[in-house]
Design a protein around this motif. Structure first.
Motif, mmCIF file in Angstrom:
data_model
loop_
_atom_site.group_PDB
_atom_site.id
_atom_site.type_symbol
_atom_site.label_atom_id
_atom_site.label_comp_id
_atom_site.label_asym_id
_atom_site.label_seq_id
_atom_site.Cartn_x
_atom_site.Cartn_y
_atom_site.Cartn_z
ATOM 1 N N PHE A 1 0.836 -1.195 0.000
ATOM 2 C CA PHE A 1 0.000 0.000 0.000
ATOM 3 C C PHE A 1 0.873 1.248 0.000
ATOM 4 C CE2 PHE A 1 -2.260 -3.382 2.225
ATOM 5 C CZ PHE A 1 -3.429 -3.446 1.477
ATOM 6 N N LYS A 2 0.318 2.295 -0.471
ATOM 7 C CA LYS A 2 1.027 3.575 -0.462
ATOM 8 C C LYS A 2 1.275 3.983 0.985
ATOM 9 C CE LYS A 2 0.936 8.242 -2.350
ATOM 10 N NZ LYS A 2 0.176 9.226 -3.170
ATOM 11 N N GLY A 3 2.540 4.132 1.323
ATOM 12 C CA GLY A 3 2.904 4.498 2.682
ATOM 13 C C GLY A 3 3.041 3.324 3.619
ATOM 14 N N ALA A 4 2.811 2.091 3.139
ATOM 15 C CA ALA A 4 2.915 0.904 3.993
ATOM 16 C C ALA A 4 3.658 -0.190 3.245
ATOM 17 C CB ALA A 4 1.535 0.421 4.410
ATOM 18 N N VAL B 1 6.659 -0.934 -8.069
ATOM 19 C CA VAL B 1 7.229 -1.030 -6.727
ATOM 20 C C VAL B 1 8.714 -0.700 -6.764
ATOM 21 C CG1 VAL B 1 5.564 -2.776 -6.002
ATOM 22 C CG2 VAL B 1 7.779 -3.486 -6.939
ATOM 23 N N ILE B 2 9.256 -0.375 -5.588
ATOM 24 C CA ILE B 2 10.693 -0.172 -5.399
ATOM 25 C C ILE B 2 11.180 -1.266 -4.462
ATOM 26 C CG2 ILE B 2 12.488 1.357 -4.506
ATOM 27 C CD1 ILE B 2 10.748 3.709 -5.276
ATOM 28 N N PHE B 3 12.227 -1.967 -4.869
ATOM 29 C CA PHE B 3 12.762 -3.094 -4.100
ATOM 30 C C PHE B 3 14.088 -2.703 -3.473
ATOM 31 C CE2 PHE B 3 15.087 -7.296 -4.184
ATOM 32 C CZ PHE B 3 14.432 -7.808 -3.067
ATOM 33 N N ASN B 4 14.250 -2.971 -2.156
ATOM 34 C CA ASN B 4 15.478 -2.683 -1.416
ATOM 35 C C ASN B 4 15.843 -3.858 -0.525
ATOM 36 O OD1 ASN B 4 14.206 0.286 -1.672
ATOM 37 N ND2 ASN B 4 16.432 0.434 -1.522
ATOM 38 N N HIS C 1 5.668 2.653 -5.392
ATOM 39 C CA HIS C 1 6.455 3.632 -6.140
ATOM 40 C C HIS C 1 5.566 4.814 -6.506
ATOM 41 C CE1 HIS C 1 9.260 5.500 -8.793
ATOM 42 N NE2 HIS C 1 8.547 5.250 -9.888
ATOM 43 N N SER C 2 5.945 5.976 -6.004
ATOM 44 C CA SER C 2 5.203 7.197 -6.332
ATOM 45 C C SER C 2 6.189 8.344 -6.342
ATOM 46 C CB SER C 2 4.095 7.447 -5.310
ATOM 47 O OG SER C 2 4.646 7.626 -4.012
ATOM 48 N N THR C 3 5.746 9.488 -6.754
ATOM 49 C CA THR C 3 6.613 10.675 -6.786
ATOM 50 C C THR C 3 6.041 11.741 -5.854
ATOM 51 O OG1 THR C 3 7.137 10.189 -9.079
ATOM 52 C CG2 THR C 3 7.692 12.366 -8.264
ATOM 53 N N PRO C 4 6.774 12.190 -4.834
ATOM 54 C CA PRO C 4 8.110 11.696 -4.476
ATOM 55 C C PRO C 4 8.025 10.350 -3.786
ATOM 56 C CG PRO C 4 7.398 13.289 -2.864
ATOM 57 C CD PRO C 4 6.320 13.276 -3.919
ATOM 58 N N ALA C 5 9.090 9.552 -3.885
ATOM 59 C CA ALA C 5 9.105 8.234 -3.273
ATOM 60 C C ALA C 5 9.121 8.355 -1.767
ATOM 61 C CB ALA C 5 10.333 7.447 -3.747
#
Length: 677
Positions: free
Chosen positions: A493-496, A522-525, A601-605
Motif C-alpha cells: 500500500f502507499k505508505g505501507a 514497486v521499489i525493491f530494497n 512507487h510514487s513521486t516523491p518516493a
C-alpha cells in the motif's frame, strides 16, 4: 540381514587335474593365508572305483578382529567344517563350508565349484557363493559383520594368487601334466574307455560364458573375471558379486532383452552398489522403457519441425577425454512450447557416456518456474531415472545472477554423484586458466564462445505463439502455481511497505529472490541490521481499529532507526514496473538480520527511514489505486551448498536481474557474481 556373495567365473588356463594338484597343496595349512592356522582331516571316503573322493576337514581360523571383541566372545580361534567332494569322472570339485563356532549366533555358508571350461576342456573354471547371517553377537552385530566382510573380501582376492603360486611350484618341480582319471580295467575285458581331447586353437574370448542345458537350450550367461576387468573396469569382489547377482536376477525375471553389462553396472554405481536399491531402480527403468517403446524409438521417432527450427542443442565433436560433446544453448531457447518434444529428444541423446556444455547467456524468467522449469525437471527426471552414470561432465557457462534461483529449484532433484560433475562459470571466467580449455581442445571451441570452430547448432529464438498451449491450459497452470507452489502473494500500500525478515547466521550465505509485479510499480530494497527488528505492538494498532479493515503489513524497520547507523542499505534500490519479473541473489558479507522491502512507487518516493503515521495508512487503504501486488519466492542458500559442485559463489558487488525481454541485457551488466570451479 543376510549378506550374500557371488563370484564371477575365474578361468585357469590349465587342465582340471593340474589345478587339483595345486589345490591340495593348501593343506594342512597355507603360509600365503596367515589367518588359516591349521586343518585336520576328520573323515575321508572313496568310492569303490576311485572316481569319487569325499574329504571332511576341521579348519582353524585366526580372525583379524580387535582383542576386546575376542575377549568378549571368549575365543581366540574360529572353527569351520569343510566338505570336499571330488568327482574325477566328471572332473568337478565341490567345496561346502559352514561355521562350527558360534553356530547358534552366526550362520556362515560357502560353496565353491571347480569345473571344466565349457568351451575348452584343457581349462578350468572356478565359482564361489557365500552367505552370512549374524543373528546376535553380544551387541556387536554390526562390527562383527564389517570385520567378517572385510576378511572375506581379502581372502577372495588371494584365492587365484594361491592357486597360481602352487602351479608355479609344480612347474619348478617338473610337473606340467597329470593324466586324466580312467576307470580301472575290469579283469577279462579289453574295451578302452574313450576320453575326450581338448579342442585346439581356442583362445580366451574374455566374454560371458554360455552354459547350455541338456536339451541344447541356453540356460545362463556367466561373467568371466577377466572380461569384467578388461571391459568393465577394476571392481572389488563385493562389487563383482552385486553385478553378477543383479544380472542373474534380470535373467530370471525380465522377459525382454537383457541390458548390456555396462548399463547394469551404471545402475549399481548410481546406488553405491546397494543391490536392493539398484534392483528396484533398474526395474522401474525397464518398465519405463517398455511403456515408451524406447528400444524402438530410434527407428520410429521423427524429429518435430519445432525442434528443427527452435531447439538450440546438438552434438559438437568430442572433449579431451574422447566423450561426445553435446552443446545446449539454453539461454537462447523459448521453452513455453514443445516440452514433450524436448524430453523425447533427450531420450535419444542420453544413451552413452557424454559431456554436456550448457550456455546460459540470455537465461531469464521464461526458463524458470513456469513451463521452462517444468521441462527441465522432466528432462532431469528421465535421464537420472533411466540413464544413470552416463554423464561424464556438465560444463555450465556464462551463468547469470538468476542462476542460484534455478539451481535451488533443480539441485535437490539431481543425484549427489551427478551433482559433483557440475562445473559452473559466471561471466567470462571460462576463458581463463582452469576454464573450458582444460576440458575441450581450443581448436573445436564453438565460435559463439570465442573459439574459431563454426558450430552448426541453431541459435534458437522465440517460438510463434500459435505453437503455445491454449489460454485455458496456461490459466489453469497459473492458478495451480498460486495455490500449490512455493510462491506467496503480497499487497503493498502507499505508505505501507511490505517487508520480510531473513536471519543470517554465517557470512557468505546467499539470499535469492524471484518475484513478479502483477499490479502497480514497486521499489525493491535490501537492508542489513546487526540487531533484530521489533515489530509494533498489537495494542498500538488496535487503538486505531486497523484490524477491522483487514491485514496490514508489519513494518520491521523501527521509526527511530537511523539509516547508516542502526541499519544499512546493501543493494541499490531497484524500480520494478507492472508486469515485470525480477530475479537475483545477494551474497551476505556479515551475519545478522536482512530485510527485503517492497514499497509503493510514487513521486516523491516514500523514504524508507521515515515510517508513515497510522492515520495515513488508514487513508491509503481506502484508495484501490494506491495498492500494488506481487508474487514472490525467497530462499537462503548456505555457502557450502554450492561447494560440492561449484566450489564457491563469490560477489564483490551484488546487482539485480530484471528479466523482461527489454531489460535482460542491462540488468546483467550489473551482475558481477563469480561462480568458479
Amino acid at each position: 540381514m543376510v549378506q550374500e556373495y557371488q563370484s564371477p567365473v575365474r578361468v585357469y588356463k590349465h587342465p582340471f587335474e593340474l589345478i587339483m594338484a595345486a589345490y591340495v597343496r593348501r593343506f594342512p595349512k597355507c603360509p600365503l593365508i596367515p589367518v588359516f592356522v591349521d586343518s585336520e582331516i576328520v573323515s575321508e571316503n572313496q568310492s569303490k572305483d576311485g572316481s569319487t573322493l569325499v574329504t571332511e576337514r576341521r579348519c582353524v581360523i585366526d580372525i583379524d578382529a580387535p582383542r576386546l571383541l575376542k575377549r568378549i566372545a571368549g575365543v581366540d580361534y574360529l572353527y569351520f567344517i569343510q566338505k570336499n567332494t571330488l568327482n574325477r569322472r566328471d572332473r568337478t570339485l565341490r567345496i561346502e563350508v559352514h561355521n562350527e563356532t558360534f553356530s547358534s549366533r552366526v550362520v556362515v555358508r560357502e560353496c565353491c565349484n571347480y569345473t571344466v571350461h565349457p568351451e575348452n576342456e584343457d581349462w578350468t573354471c572356478f565359482e564361489q557363493t557365500a552367505s552370512m547371517d549374524i543373528k546376535s553377537f553380544f551387541g556387536f552385530e554390526s562390527t562383527a559383520e564389517k570385520i567378517a566382510m572385510k576378511q572375506y573380501a581379502s581372502s577372495i582376492k588371494k584365492g587365484k594368487e594361491i592357486i597360481e603360486y602352487y602351479l608355479r611350484e609344480l612347474e619348478a618341480e617338473g610337473v606340467t601334466f597329470i593324466p586324466r582319471w580312467t576307470p580301472p580295467v575290469v579283469s577279462g575285458t579289453t574295451r578302452a574307455i574313450p576320453v575326450k581331447g581338448a579342442r585346439n586353437g581356442l583362445d580366451s574370448k574374455d566374454t560371458e560364458l554360455v552354459v547350455g542345458s541338456p536339451d541344447g537350450q541356453t540356460e545362463m550367461y556367466k561373467l568371466d573375471a577377466d572380461y569384467i576387468r578388461r571391459y568393465l573396469g577394476d571392481l572389488t569382489p563385493l562389487q563383482e558379486s552385486c553385478l553378477i547377482r543383479l544380472r542373474q536376477w534380470l535373467q530370471e525375471n525380465n522377459k525382454g532383452k537383457i541390458p548390456k553389462d555396462q548399463h547394469v553396472l551404471r545402475f549399481l554405481r548410481a546406488r553405491d552398489f546397494n543391490l536392493d536399491k539398484a534392483r528396484e531402480f533398474m526395474w522401474q527403468s525397464l518398465t519405463w522403457r517398455k511403456q515408451h517403446q524406447v528400444d524402438f524409438l530410434l527407428d520410429t521417432w521423427e524429429r518435430p519441425q519445432l525442434l528443427q527450427d527452435y531447439y538450440a542443442g546438438g552434438w559438437h565433436h568430442h572433449d579431451k577425454d574422447g566423450r561426445p560433446l553435446y552443446v545446449l544453448r539454453l539461454g537462447q531457447m523459448d521453452t513455453k512450447g514443445g516440452t514433450e518434444a524436448h524430453v523425447t529428444s533427450y531420450v535419444n541423446v542420453s544413451v552413452s557416456c557424454w559431456t554436456c556444455l550448457v550456455d546460459l547467456e540470455g537465461l531469464n524468467m521464461r526458463h524458470l518456474w513456469r513451463p521452462g522449469v517444468k521441462a527441465l525437471l522432466r528432462i532431469i527426471e528421465v535421464v537420472e531415472a533411466n540413464y544413470p552414470e552416463t554423464l561424464g561432465r556438465l560444463l555450465i557457462l556464462r551463468a547469470p545472477r538468476v542462476f542460484p534461483v534455478l539451481w535451488t529449484l533443480v539441485s535437490p532433484l539431481i543425484d549427489e554423484n551427478t551433482r559433483k560433475k557440475f562445473l559452473v562459470y559466471a561471466g567470462n571466467d571460462y576463458q581463463g586458466p582452469g576454464g573450458l580449455v582444460d576440458y575441450i581442445d581450443k581448436e573445436i571451441l564453438p565460435d559463439f564462445l570465442g573459439g574459431d570452430c563454426m558450430c552448426d547448432i541453431p541459435e534458437g529464438g522465440m517460438v510463434p505463439k500459435s505453437l503455445y498451449r491454449t489460454a485455458e491450459e496456461l490459466e489453469s497452470e497459473e492458478n495451480r502455481l498460486l495455490t500449490d507452489s512455493i510462491y506467496k502473494s503480497a499487497s503493498i500500500f502507499k505508505g505501507a511497505p511490505y517487508e520480510m525478515l531473513v536471519e543470517i547466521t554465517e557470512a557468505s550465505s546467499v539470499i535469492t529472490w524471484d518475484f513478479d509485479v502483477s499490479k502497480g510499480d514497486v521499489i525493491f530494497n535490501i537492508y542489513h541490521s546487526k540487531r533484530a527488528p521489533q515489530p509494533p505492538k498489537k495494542d498500538t494498532l488496535g487503538a486505531h481499529a486497523i484490524t477491522s479493515l483487514g491485514a496490514v503489513n508489519t513494518q520491521l524497520i523501527d521509526r527511530n532507526w537511523v539509516l547508516g547507523k542502526d541499519y544499512s542499505m546493501v543493494e541499490k534500490a531497484l524500480t520494478c514496473r507492472e508486469g515485470e519479473s525480477v530475479q537475483g541473489s545477494h551474497v551476505t558479507r556479515w551475519p545478522g538480520f536482512y530485510i527485503l522491502q517492497w514499497r509503493f512507487h510514487s513521486t516523491p518516493a516514500c523514504s524508507a527511514s521515515s515510517l508513515p503515521r497510522v492515520d495515513d495508512v488508514l487513508a491509503s487503504l481506502q484508495v484501490s489505486s494506491h495498492k500494488c501486488k506481487i508474487m514472490y519466492y525467497t530462499e537462503v542458500l548456505a555457502s557450502h551448498d554450492f561447494r560440492g559442485s561449484m566450489t564457491s559463489l563469490e560477489s564483490s558487488h551484488s546487482g539485480f536481474s530484471q528479466l523482461s525481454a527489454a531489460t535482460t541485457s542491462s540488468s546483467q551488466s550489473h551482475a558481477s557474481s563469480t561462480i568458479s570451479r
